[in-house]
Scaffold this motif. Structure first.
Motif, PDB file in Angstrom:
ATOM      1  N   PRO A  30      -4.090 -10.757  22.696  1.00  0.00           N
ATOM      2  CA  PRO A  30      -2.857 -10.107  23.114  1.00  0.00           C
ATOM      3  C   PRO A  30      -2.532  -8.934  22.196  1.00  0.00           C
ATOM      4  N   THR A  31      -1.895  -7.915  22.736  1.00  0.00           N
ATOM      5  CA  THR A  31      -1.568  -6.739  21.931  1.00  0.00           C
ATOM      6  C   THR A  31      -0.080  -6.698  21.624  1.00  0.00           C
ATOM      7  N   ALA A  51      -2.426 -12.599  12.061  1.00  0.00           N
ATOM      8  CA  ALA A  51      -2.943 -13.917  11.663  1.00  0.00           C
ATOM      9  C   ALA A  51      -2.905 -14.905  12.831  1.00  0.00           C
ATOM     10  N   HIS A  52      -2.106 -14.594  13.838  1.00  0.00           N
ATOM     11  CA  HIS A  52      -2.037 -15.448  15.030  1.00  0.00           C
ATOM     12  C   HIS A  52      -2.801 -14.846  16.209  1.00  0.00           C
ATOM     13  N   GLY A  53      -3.706 -13.924  15.909  1.00  0.00           N
ATOM     14  CA  GLY A  53      -4.612 -13.442  16.953  1.00  0.00           C
ATOM     15  C   GLY A  53      -4.152 -12.205  17.716  1.00  0.00           C
ATOM     16  N   TYR A  54      -3.058 -11.596  17.288  1.00  0.00           N
ATOM     17  CA  TYR A  54      -2.585 -10.393  17.996  1.00  0.00           C
ATOM     18  C   TYR A  54      -3.269  -9.145  17.445  1.00  0.00           C
ATOM     19  N   VAL A  55      -3.411  -8.158  18.314  1.00  0.00           N
ATOM     20  CA  VAL A  55      -3.972  -6.872  17.903  1.00  0.00           C
ATOM     21  C   VAL A  55      -2.865  -5.833  18.014  1.00  0.00           C
ATOM     22  N   ALA A  56      -2.669  -5.067  16.941  1.00  0.00           N
ATOM     23  CA  ALA A  56      -1.613  -4.048  16.950  1.00  0.00           C
ATOM     24  C   ALA A  56      -2.062  -2.826  17.744  1.00  0.00           C
ATOM     25  N   ALA A 101       1.289  -2.751  26.254  1.00  0.00           N
ATOM     26  CA  ALA A 101       1.309  -3.795  25.216  1.00  0.00           C
ATOM     27  C   ALA A 101       1.833  -5.100  25.804  1.00  0.00           C
ATOM     28  N   ASP A 102       1.282  -6.233  25.323  1.00  0.00           N
ATOM     29  CA  ASP A 102       1.755  -7.543  25.786  1.00  0.00           C
ATOM     30  C   ASP A 102       3.093  -7.897  25.136  1.00  0.00           C
ATOM     31  N   ALA A 121       5.413  -8.232  30.132  1.00  0.00           N
ATOM     32  CA  ALA A 121       5.436  -7.988  28.684  1.00  0.00           C
ATOM     33  C   ALA A 121       6.665  -8.659  28.070  1.00  0.00           C
ATOM     34  N   ILE A 122       6.505  -9.116  26.824  1.00  0.00           N
ATOM     35  CA  ILE A 122       7.612  -9.750  26.098  1.00  0.00           C
ATOM     36  C   ILE A 122       8.270  -8.696  25.214  1.00  0.00           C
ATOM     37  N   VAL A 123       9.588  -8.569  25.326  1.00  0.00           N
ATOM     38  CA  VAL A 123      10.299  -7.609  24.478  1.00  0.00           C
ATOM     39  C   VAL A 123      11.152  -8.369  23.471  1.00  0.00           C
ATOM     40  N   GLY A 124      11.010  -8.000  22.209  1.00  0.00           N
ATOM     41  CA  GLY A 124      11.810  -8.622  21.152  1.00  0.00           C
ATOM     42  C   GLY A 124      12.589  -7.577  20.386  1.00  0.00           C
TER      43      GLY A 124
END
Ligand code: SAH
Ligand code: F3S
Length: 446
Positions: free
Chosen positions: A6-7, A31-36, A43-44, A76-79
């Protein structure tokens, strides 16, 4: 890392502490597998790391959230993270239906879990302060390749009456000196030679055992550190020990950002700053005596409740007396819940008057800086090349130890290098320079 990783895209507003927090968030997510990724489209996960210091900072973010909603990929998730997230909490979820995660400055450890929850349709808020939280086990993913932002203190215990930071970042706590040293060693191992120590009142650093003087000396002893900066110190928290350390540690740069806020003792008192006009000037004198060649920059607020023409003239006087190299100038912005908003309405300074004062202040600072900068032409300095110049054309942007910006001919290959330059021109605020090749001494005749 696979094609299905996931990005995540992070957009950062506000101060360096926020930049540093974004680096920590990205590190945690990596560290949890995300790519910047560098762009929100596609973007995810999109995170907006926000600032609450002035109303304008928040209005910009609200506008930006709307824009992101229109362009984001479906699902997509927005935070929203940072100070505005902390300040508004549930209101943000209510107002922005496409936002599913709201996290304050002490909640970034929960980020991966909350994003997972959001994928299942949950919406969550994490705004509890955690006085132990320094994200020690995170490996920041740094944006900058030349200088490293290193948080040494989180939160703020001062209660300046205009300021929302104690509300949004919680109580002050210092990181352990050894942890700061460890991070410094790590960034040097990555090839960086400049560190910027961060804290809201950074010179009041106290980890229970060591003070800021100890910290400067310890960081200065790390092999490979050539430049140490820090921001922001509190003007009258410079002890003699700290000033001595600044003078003695070679890597500590000859520049201090010294937020003054006002030059009027009456206004400073109402701001609950812990110094008056004379105290500020005294701090400047002590610093200048201890650190030859010191350059000073500052923050000033105009239009604080009750500020009279006379108060403002006093600010201009101190600005002239000190001769700041540069200043960040703000119109007072009332922040809900801060003591300044409870001051009598008749003390309010009209926007028109505040704008006039701001313009005069900016003009005064510029005039002084320009004159000082003209006198610098022809002088030689060591610079560290930071990045390609924004205005493009084969120029790179470099900085002197005393924080002058110098544009010099060159390309990305120079980034991270120390060069000697001669200042050849100035726009008034920034410089142009030429690389100087030190002349080899001629062999002795005979
Ligand atoms: N701890 C830092 C301040 C962080 S806020 C320090 O002491 O330097 C950065 C700057 O924003 C402050 O120095 C101040 O000049 C400005 N500022 C803070 N609150 C403000 C407000 N309500 N209105 C206008 N400017 C403000
Ligand atoms: Fe704000 Fe004053 Fe702290 S400006 S961050 S309350 S020192």
């Amino acid at each position: 890392m696979t094609d299905t990783s996931p990005t995540v895209y992070v957009e950062t507003y506000g101060c360096q502490m926020n930049v540093s927090d974004s680096e920590l968030m990205l590190g945690n997510l990596a560290a949890h597998g995300y790519v910047a990724v560098d762009h929100p489209d596609g973007a995810d996960v999109i995170l907006v790391n926000t600032c609450a210091i002035r109303e304008h900072a928040e209005t910009r973010v609200i506008g930006r959230l709307g824009e992101l909603r229109r362009n984001m990929k479906p699902g997509a998730i927005v935070g929203v993270t940072g100070c505005m997230a902390q300040r508004l909490g549930p209101q943000l979820l209510e107002k922005a239906k496409h936002v599913s995660v709201v996290i304050g400055p002490d909640g970034y450890r929960a980020l991966p879990a909350l994003i997972d929850g959001a994928r299942r349709g949950e919406r969550a808020i994490a705004t509890t302060f955690d006085l132990e939280e320094h994200y020690e086990d995170f490996t920041p993913r740094r944006f900058d390749k030349v200088k490293a932002w290193i948080p040494v203190q989180r939160g703020c215990d001062y209660k300046c009456t205009y300021c929302i930071v104690p509300t949004t970042r919680g109580p002050e706590r210092s990181r352990k000196l050894l942890d700061v040293v460890r991070e410094t060693e790590a960034v040097v191992a990555e090839g960086m030679s400049e560190v910027v120590l961060l804290g809201q009142t950074v010179n009041s650093y106290d980890d229970g055992e060591f003070d800021f003087a100890d910290l400067l000396r310890a960081v200065g002893r790390v092999d490979g550190v050539r430049r140490i900066r820090f921001t922001s110190p509190y003007p009258n928290d410079f002890t003699d020990r700290v000033i001595a350390a600044m003078g003695e540690v070679d890597a500590v740069c000859e520049h201090v950002h010294l937020p003054m806020q006002s030059g009027s003792s009456r206004v400073l008192k109402r701001m609950l700053r812990r110094y008056n006009r004379e105290g500020f000037i005294e701090s400047v004198a002590k610093l200048r005596a201890g650190i030859p060649g010191l350059s000073l920059t500052t923050d000033v607020i105009v239009g604080f409740p009750g500020e009279t023409d006379e108060d403002f003239e006093e600010t201009l006087d101190v600005v002239r007396e000190v001769g700041f190299a540069e200043a960040f100038t703000f119109k007072f912005s009332p922040r809900a819940g801060t003591p300044a908003t409870r001051m009598p309405a008749e003390l309010t300074v009209s926007d028109e008057v505040a704008s006039e004062r701001l313009a005069r202040l900016v003009d005064t600072i510029r005039t002084i800086a320009r004159a000082a900068n003209m006198r610098e032409l022809g002088r030689r300095y060591e610079v560290l090349v930071e990045k390609e110049a924004r205005r493009g054309g084969d120029l790179v942007q470099a900085r002197t130890r005393d924080f002058k910006t110098v544009l010099i001919p060159g390309d990305a290959a120079l980034i991270g290098r120390y060069l000697n330059v001669e200042l050849t021109g100035t726009t008034g605020s920034t410089f142009t320079g030429q690389i100087v090749r030190e002349r080899q001494p001629l062999p002795m005749a005979g």
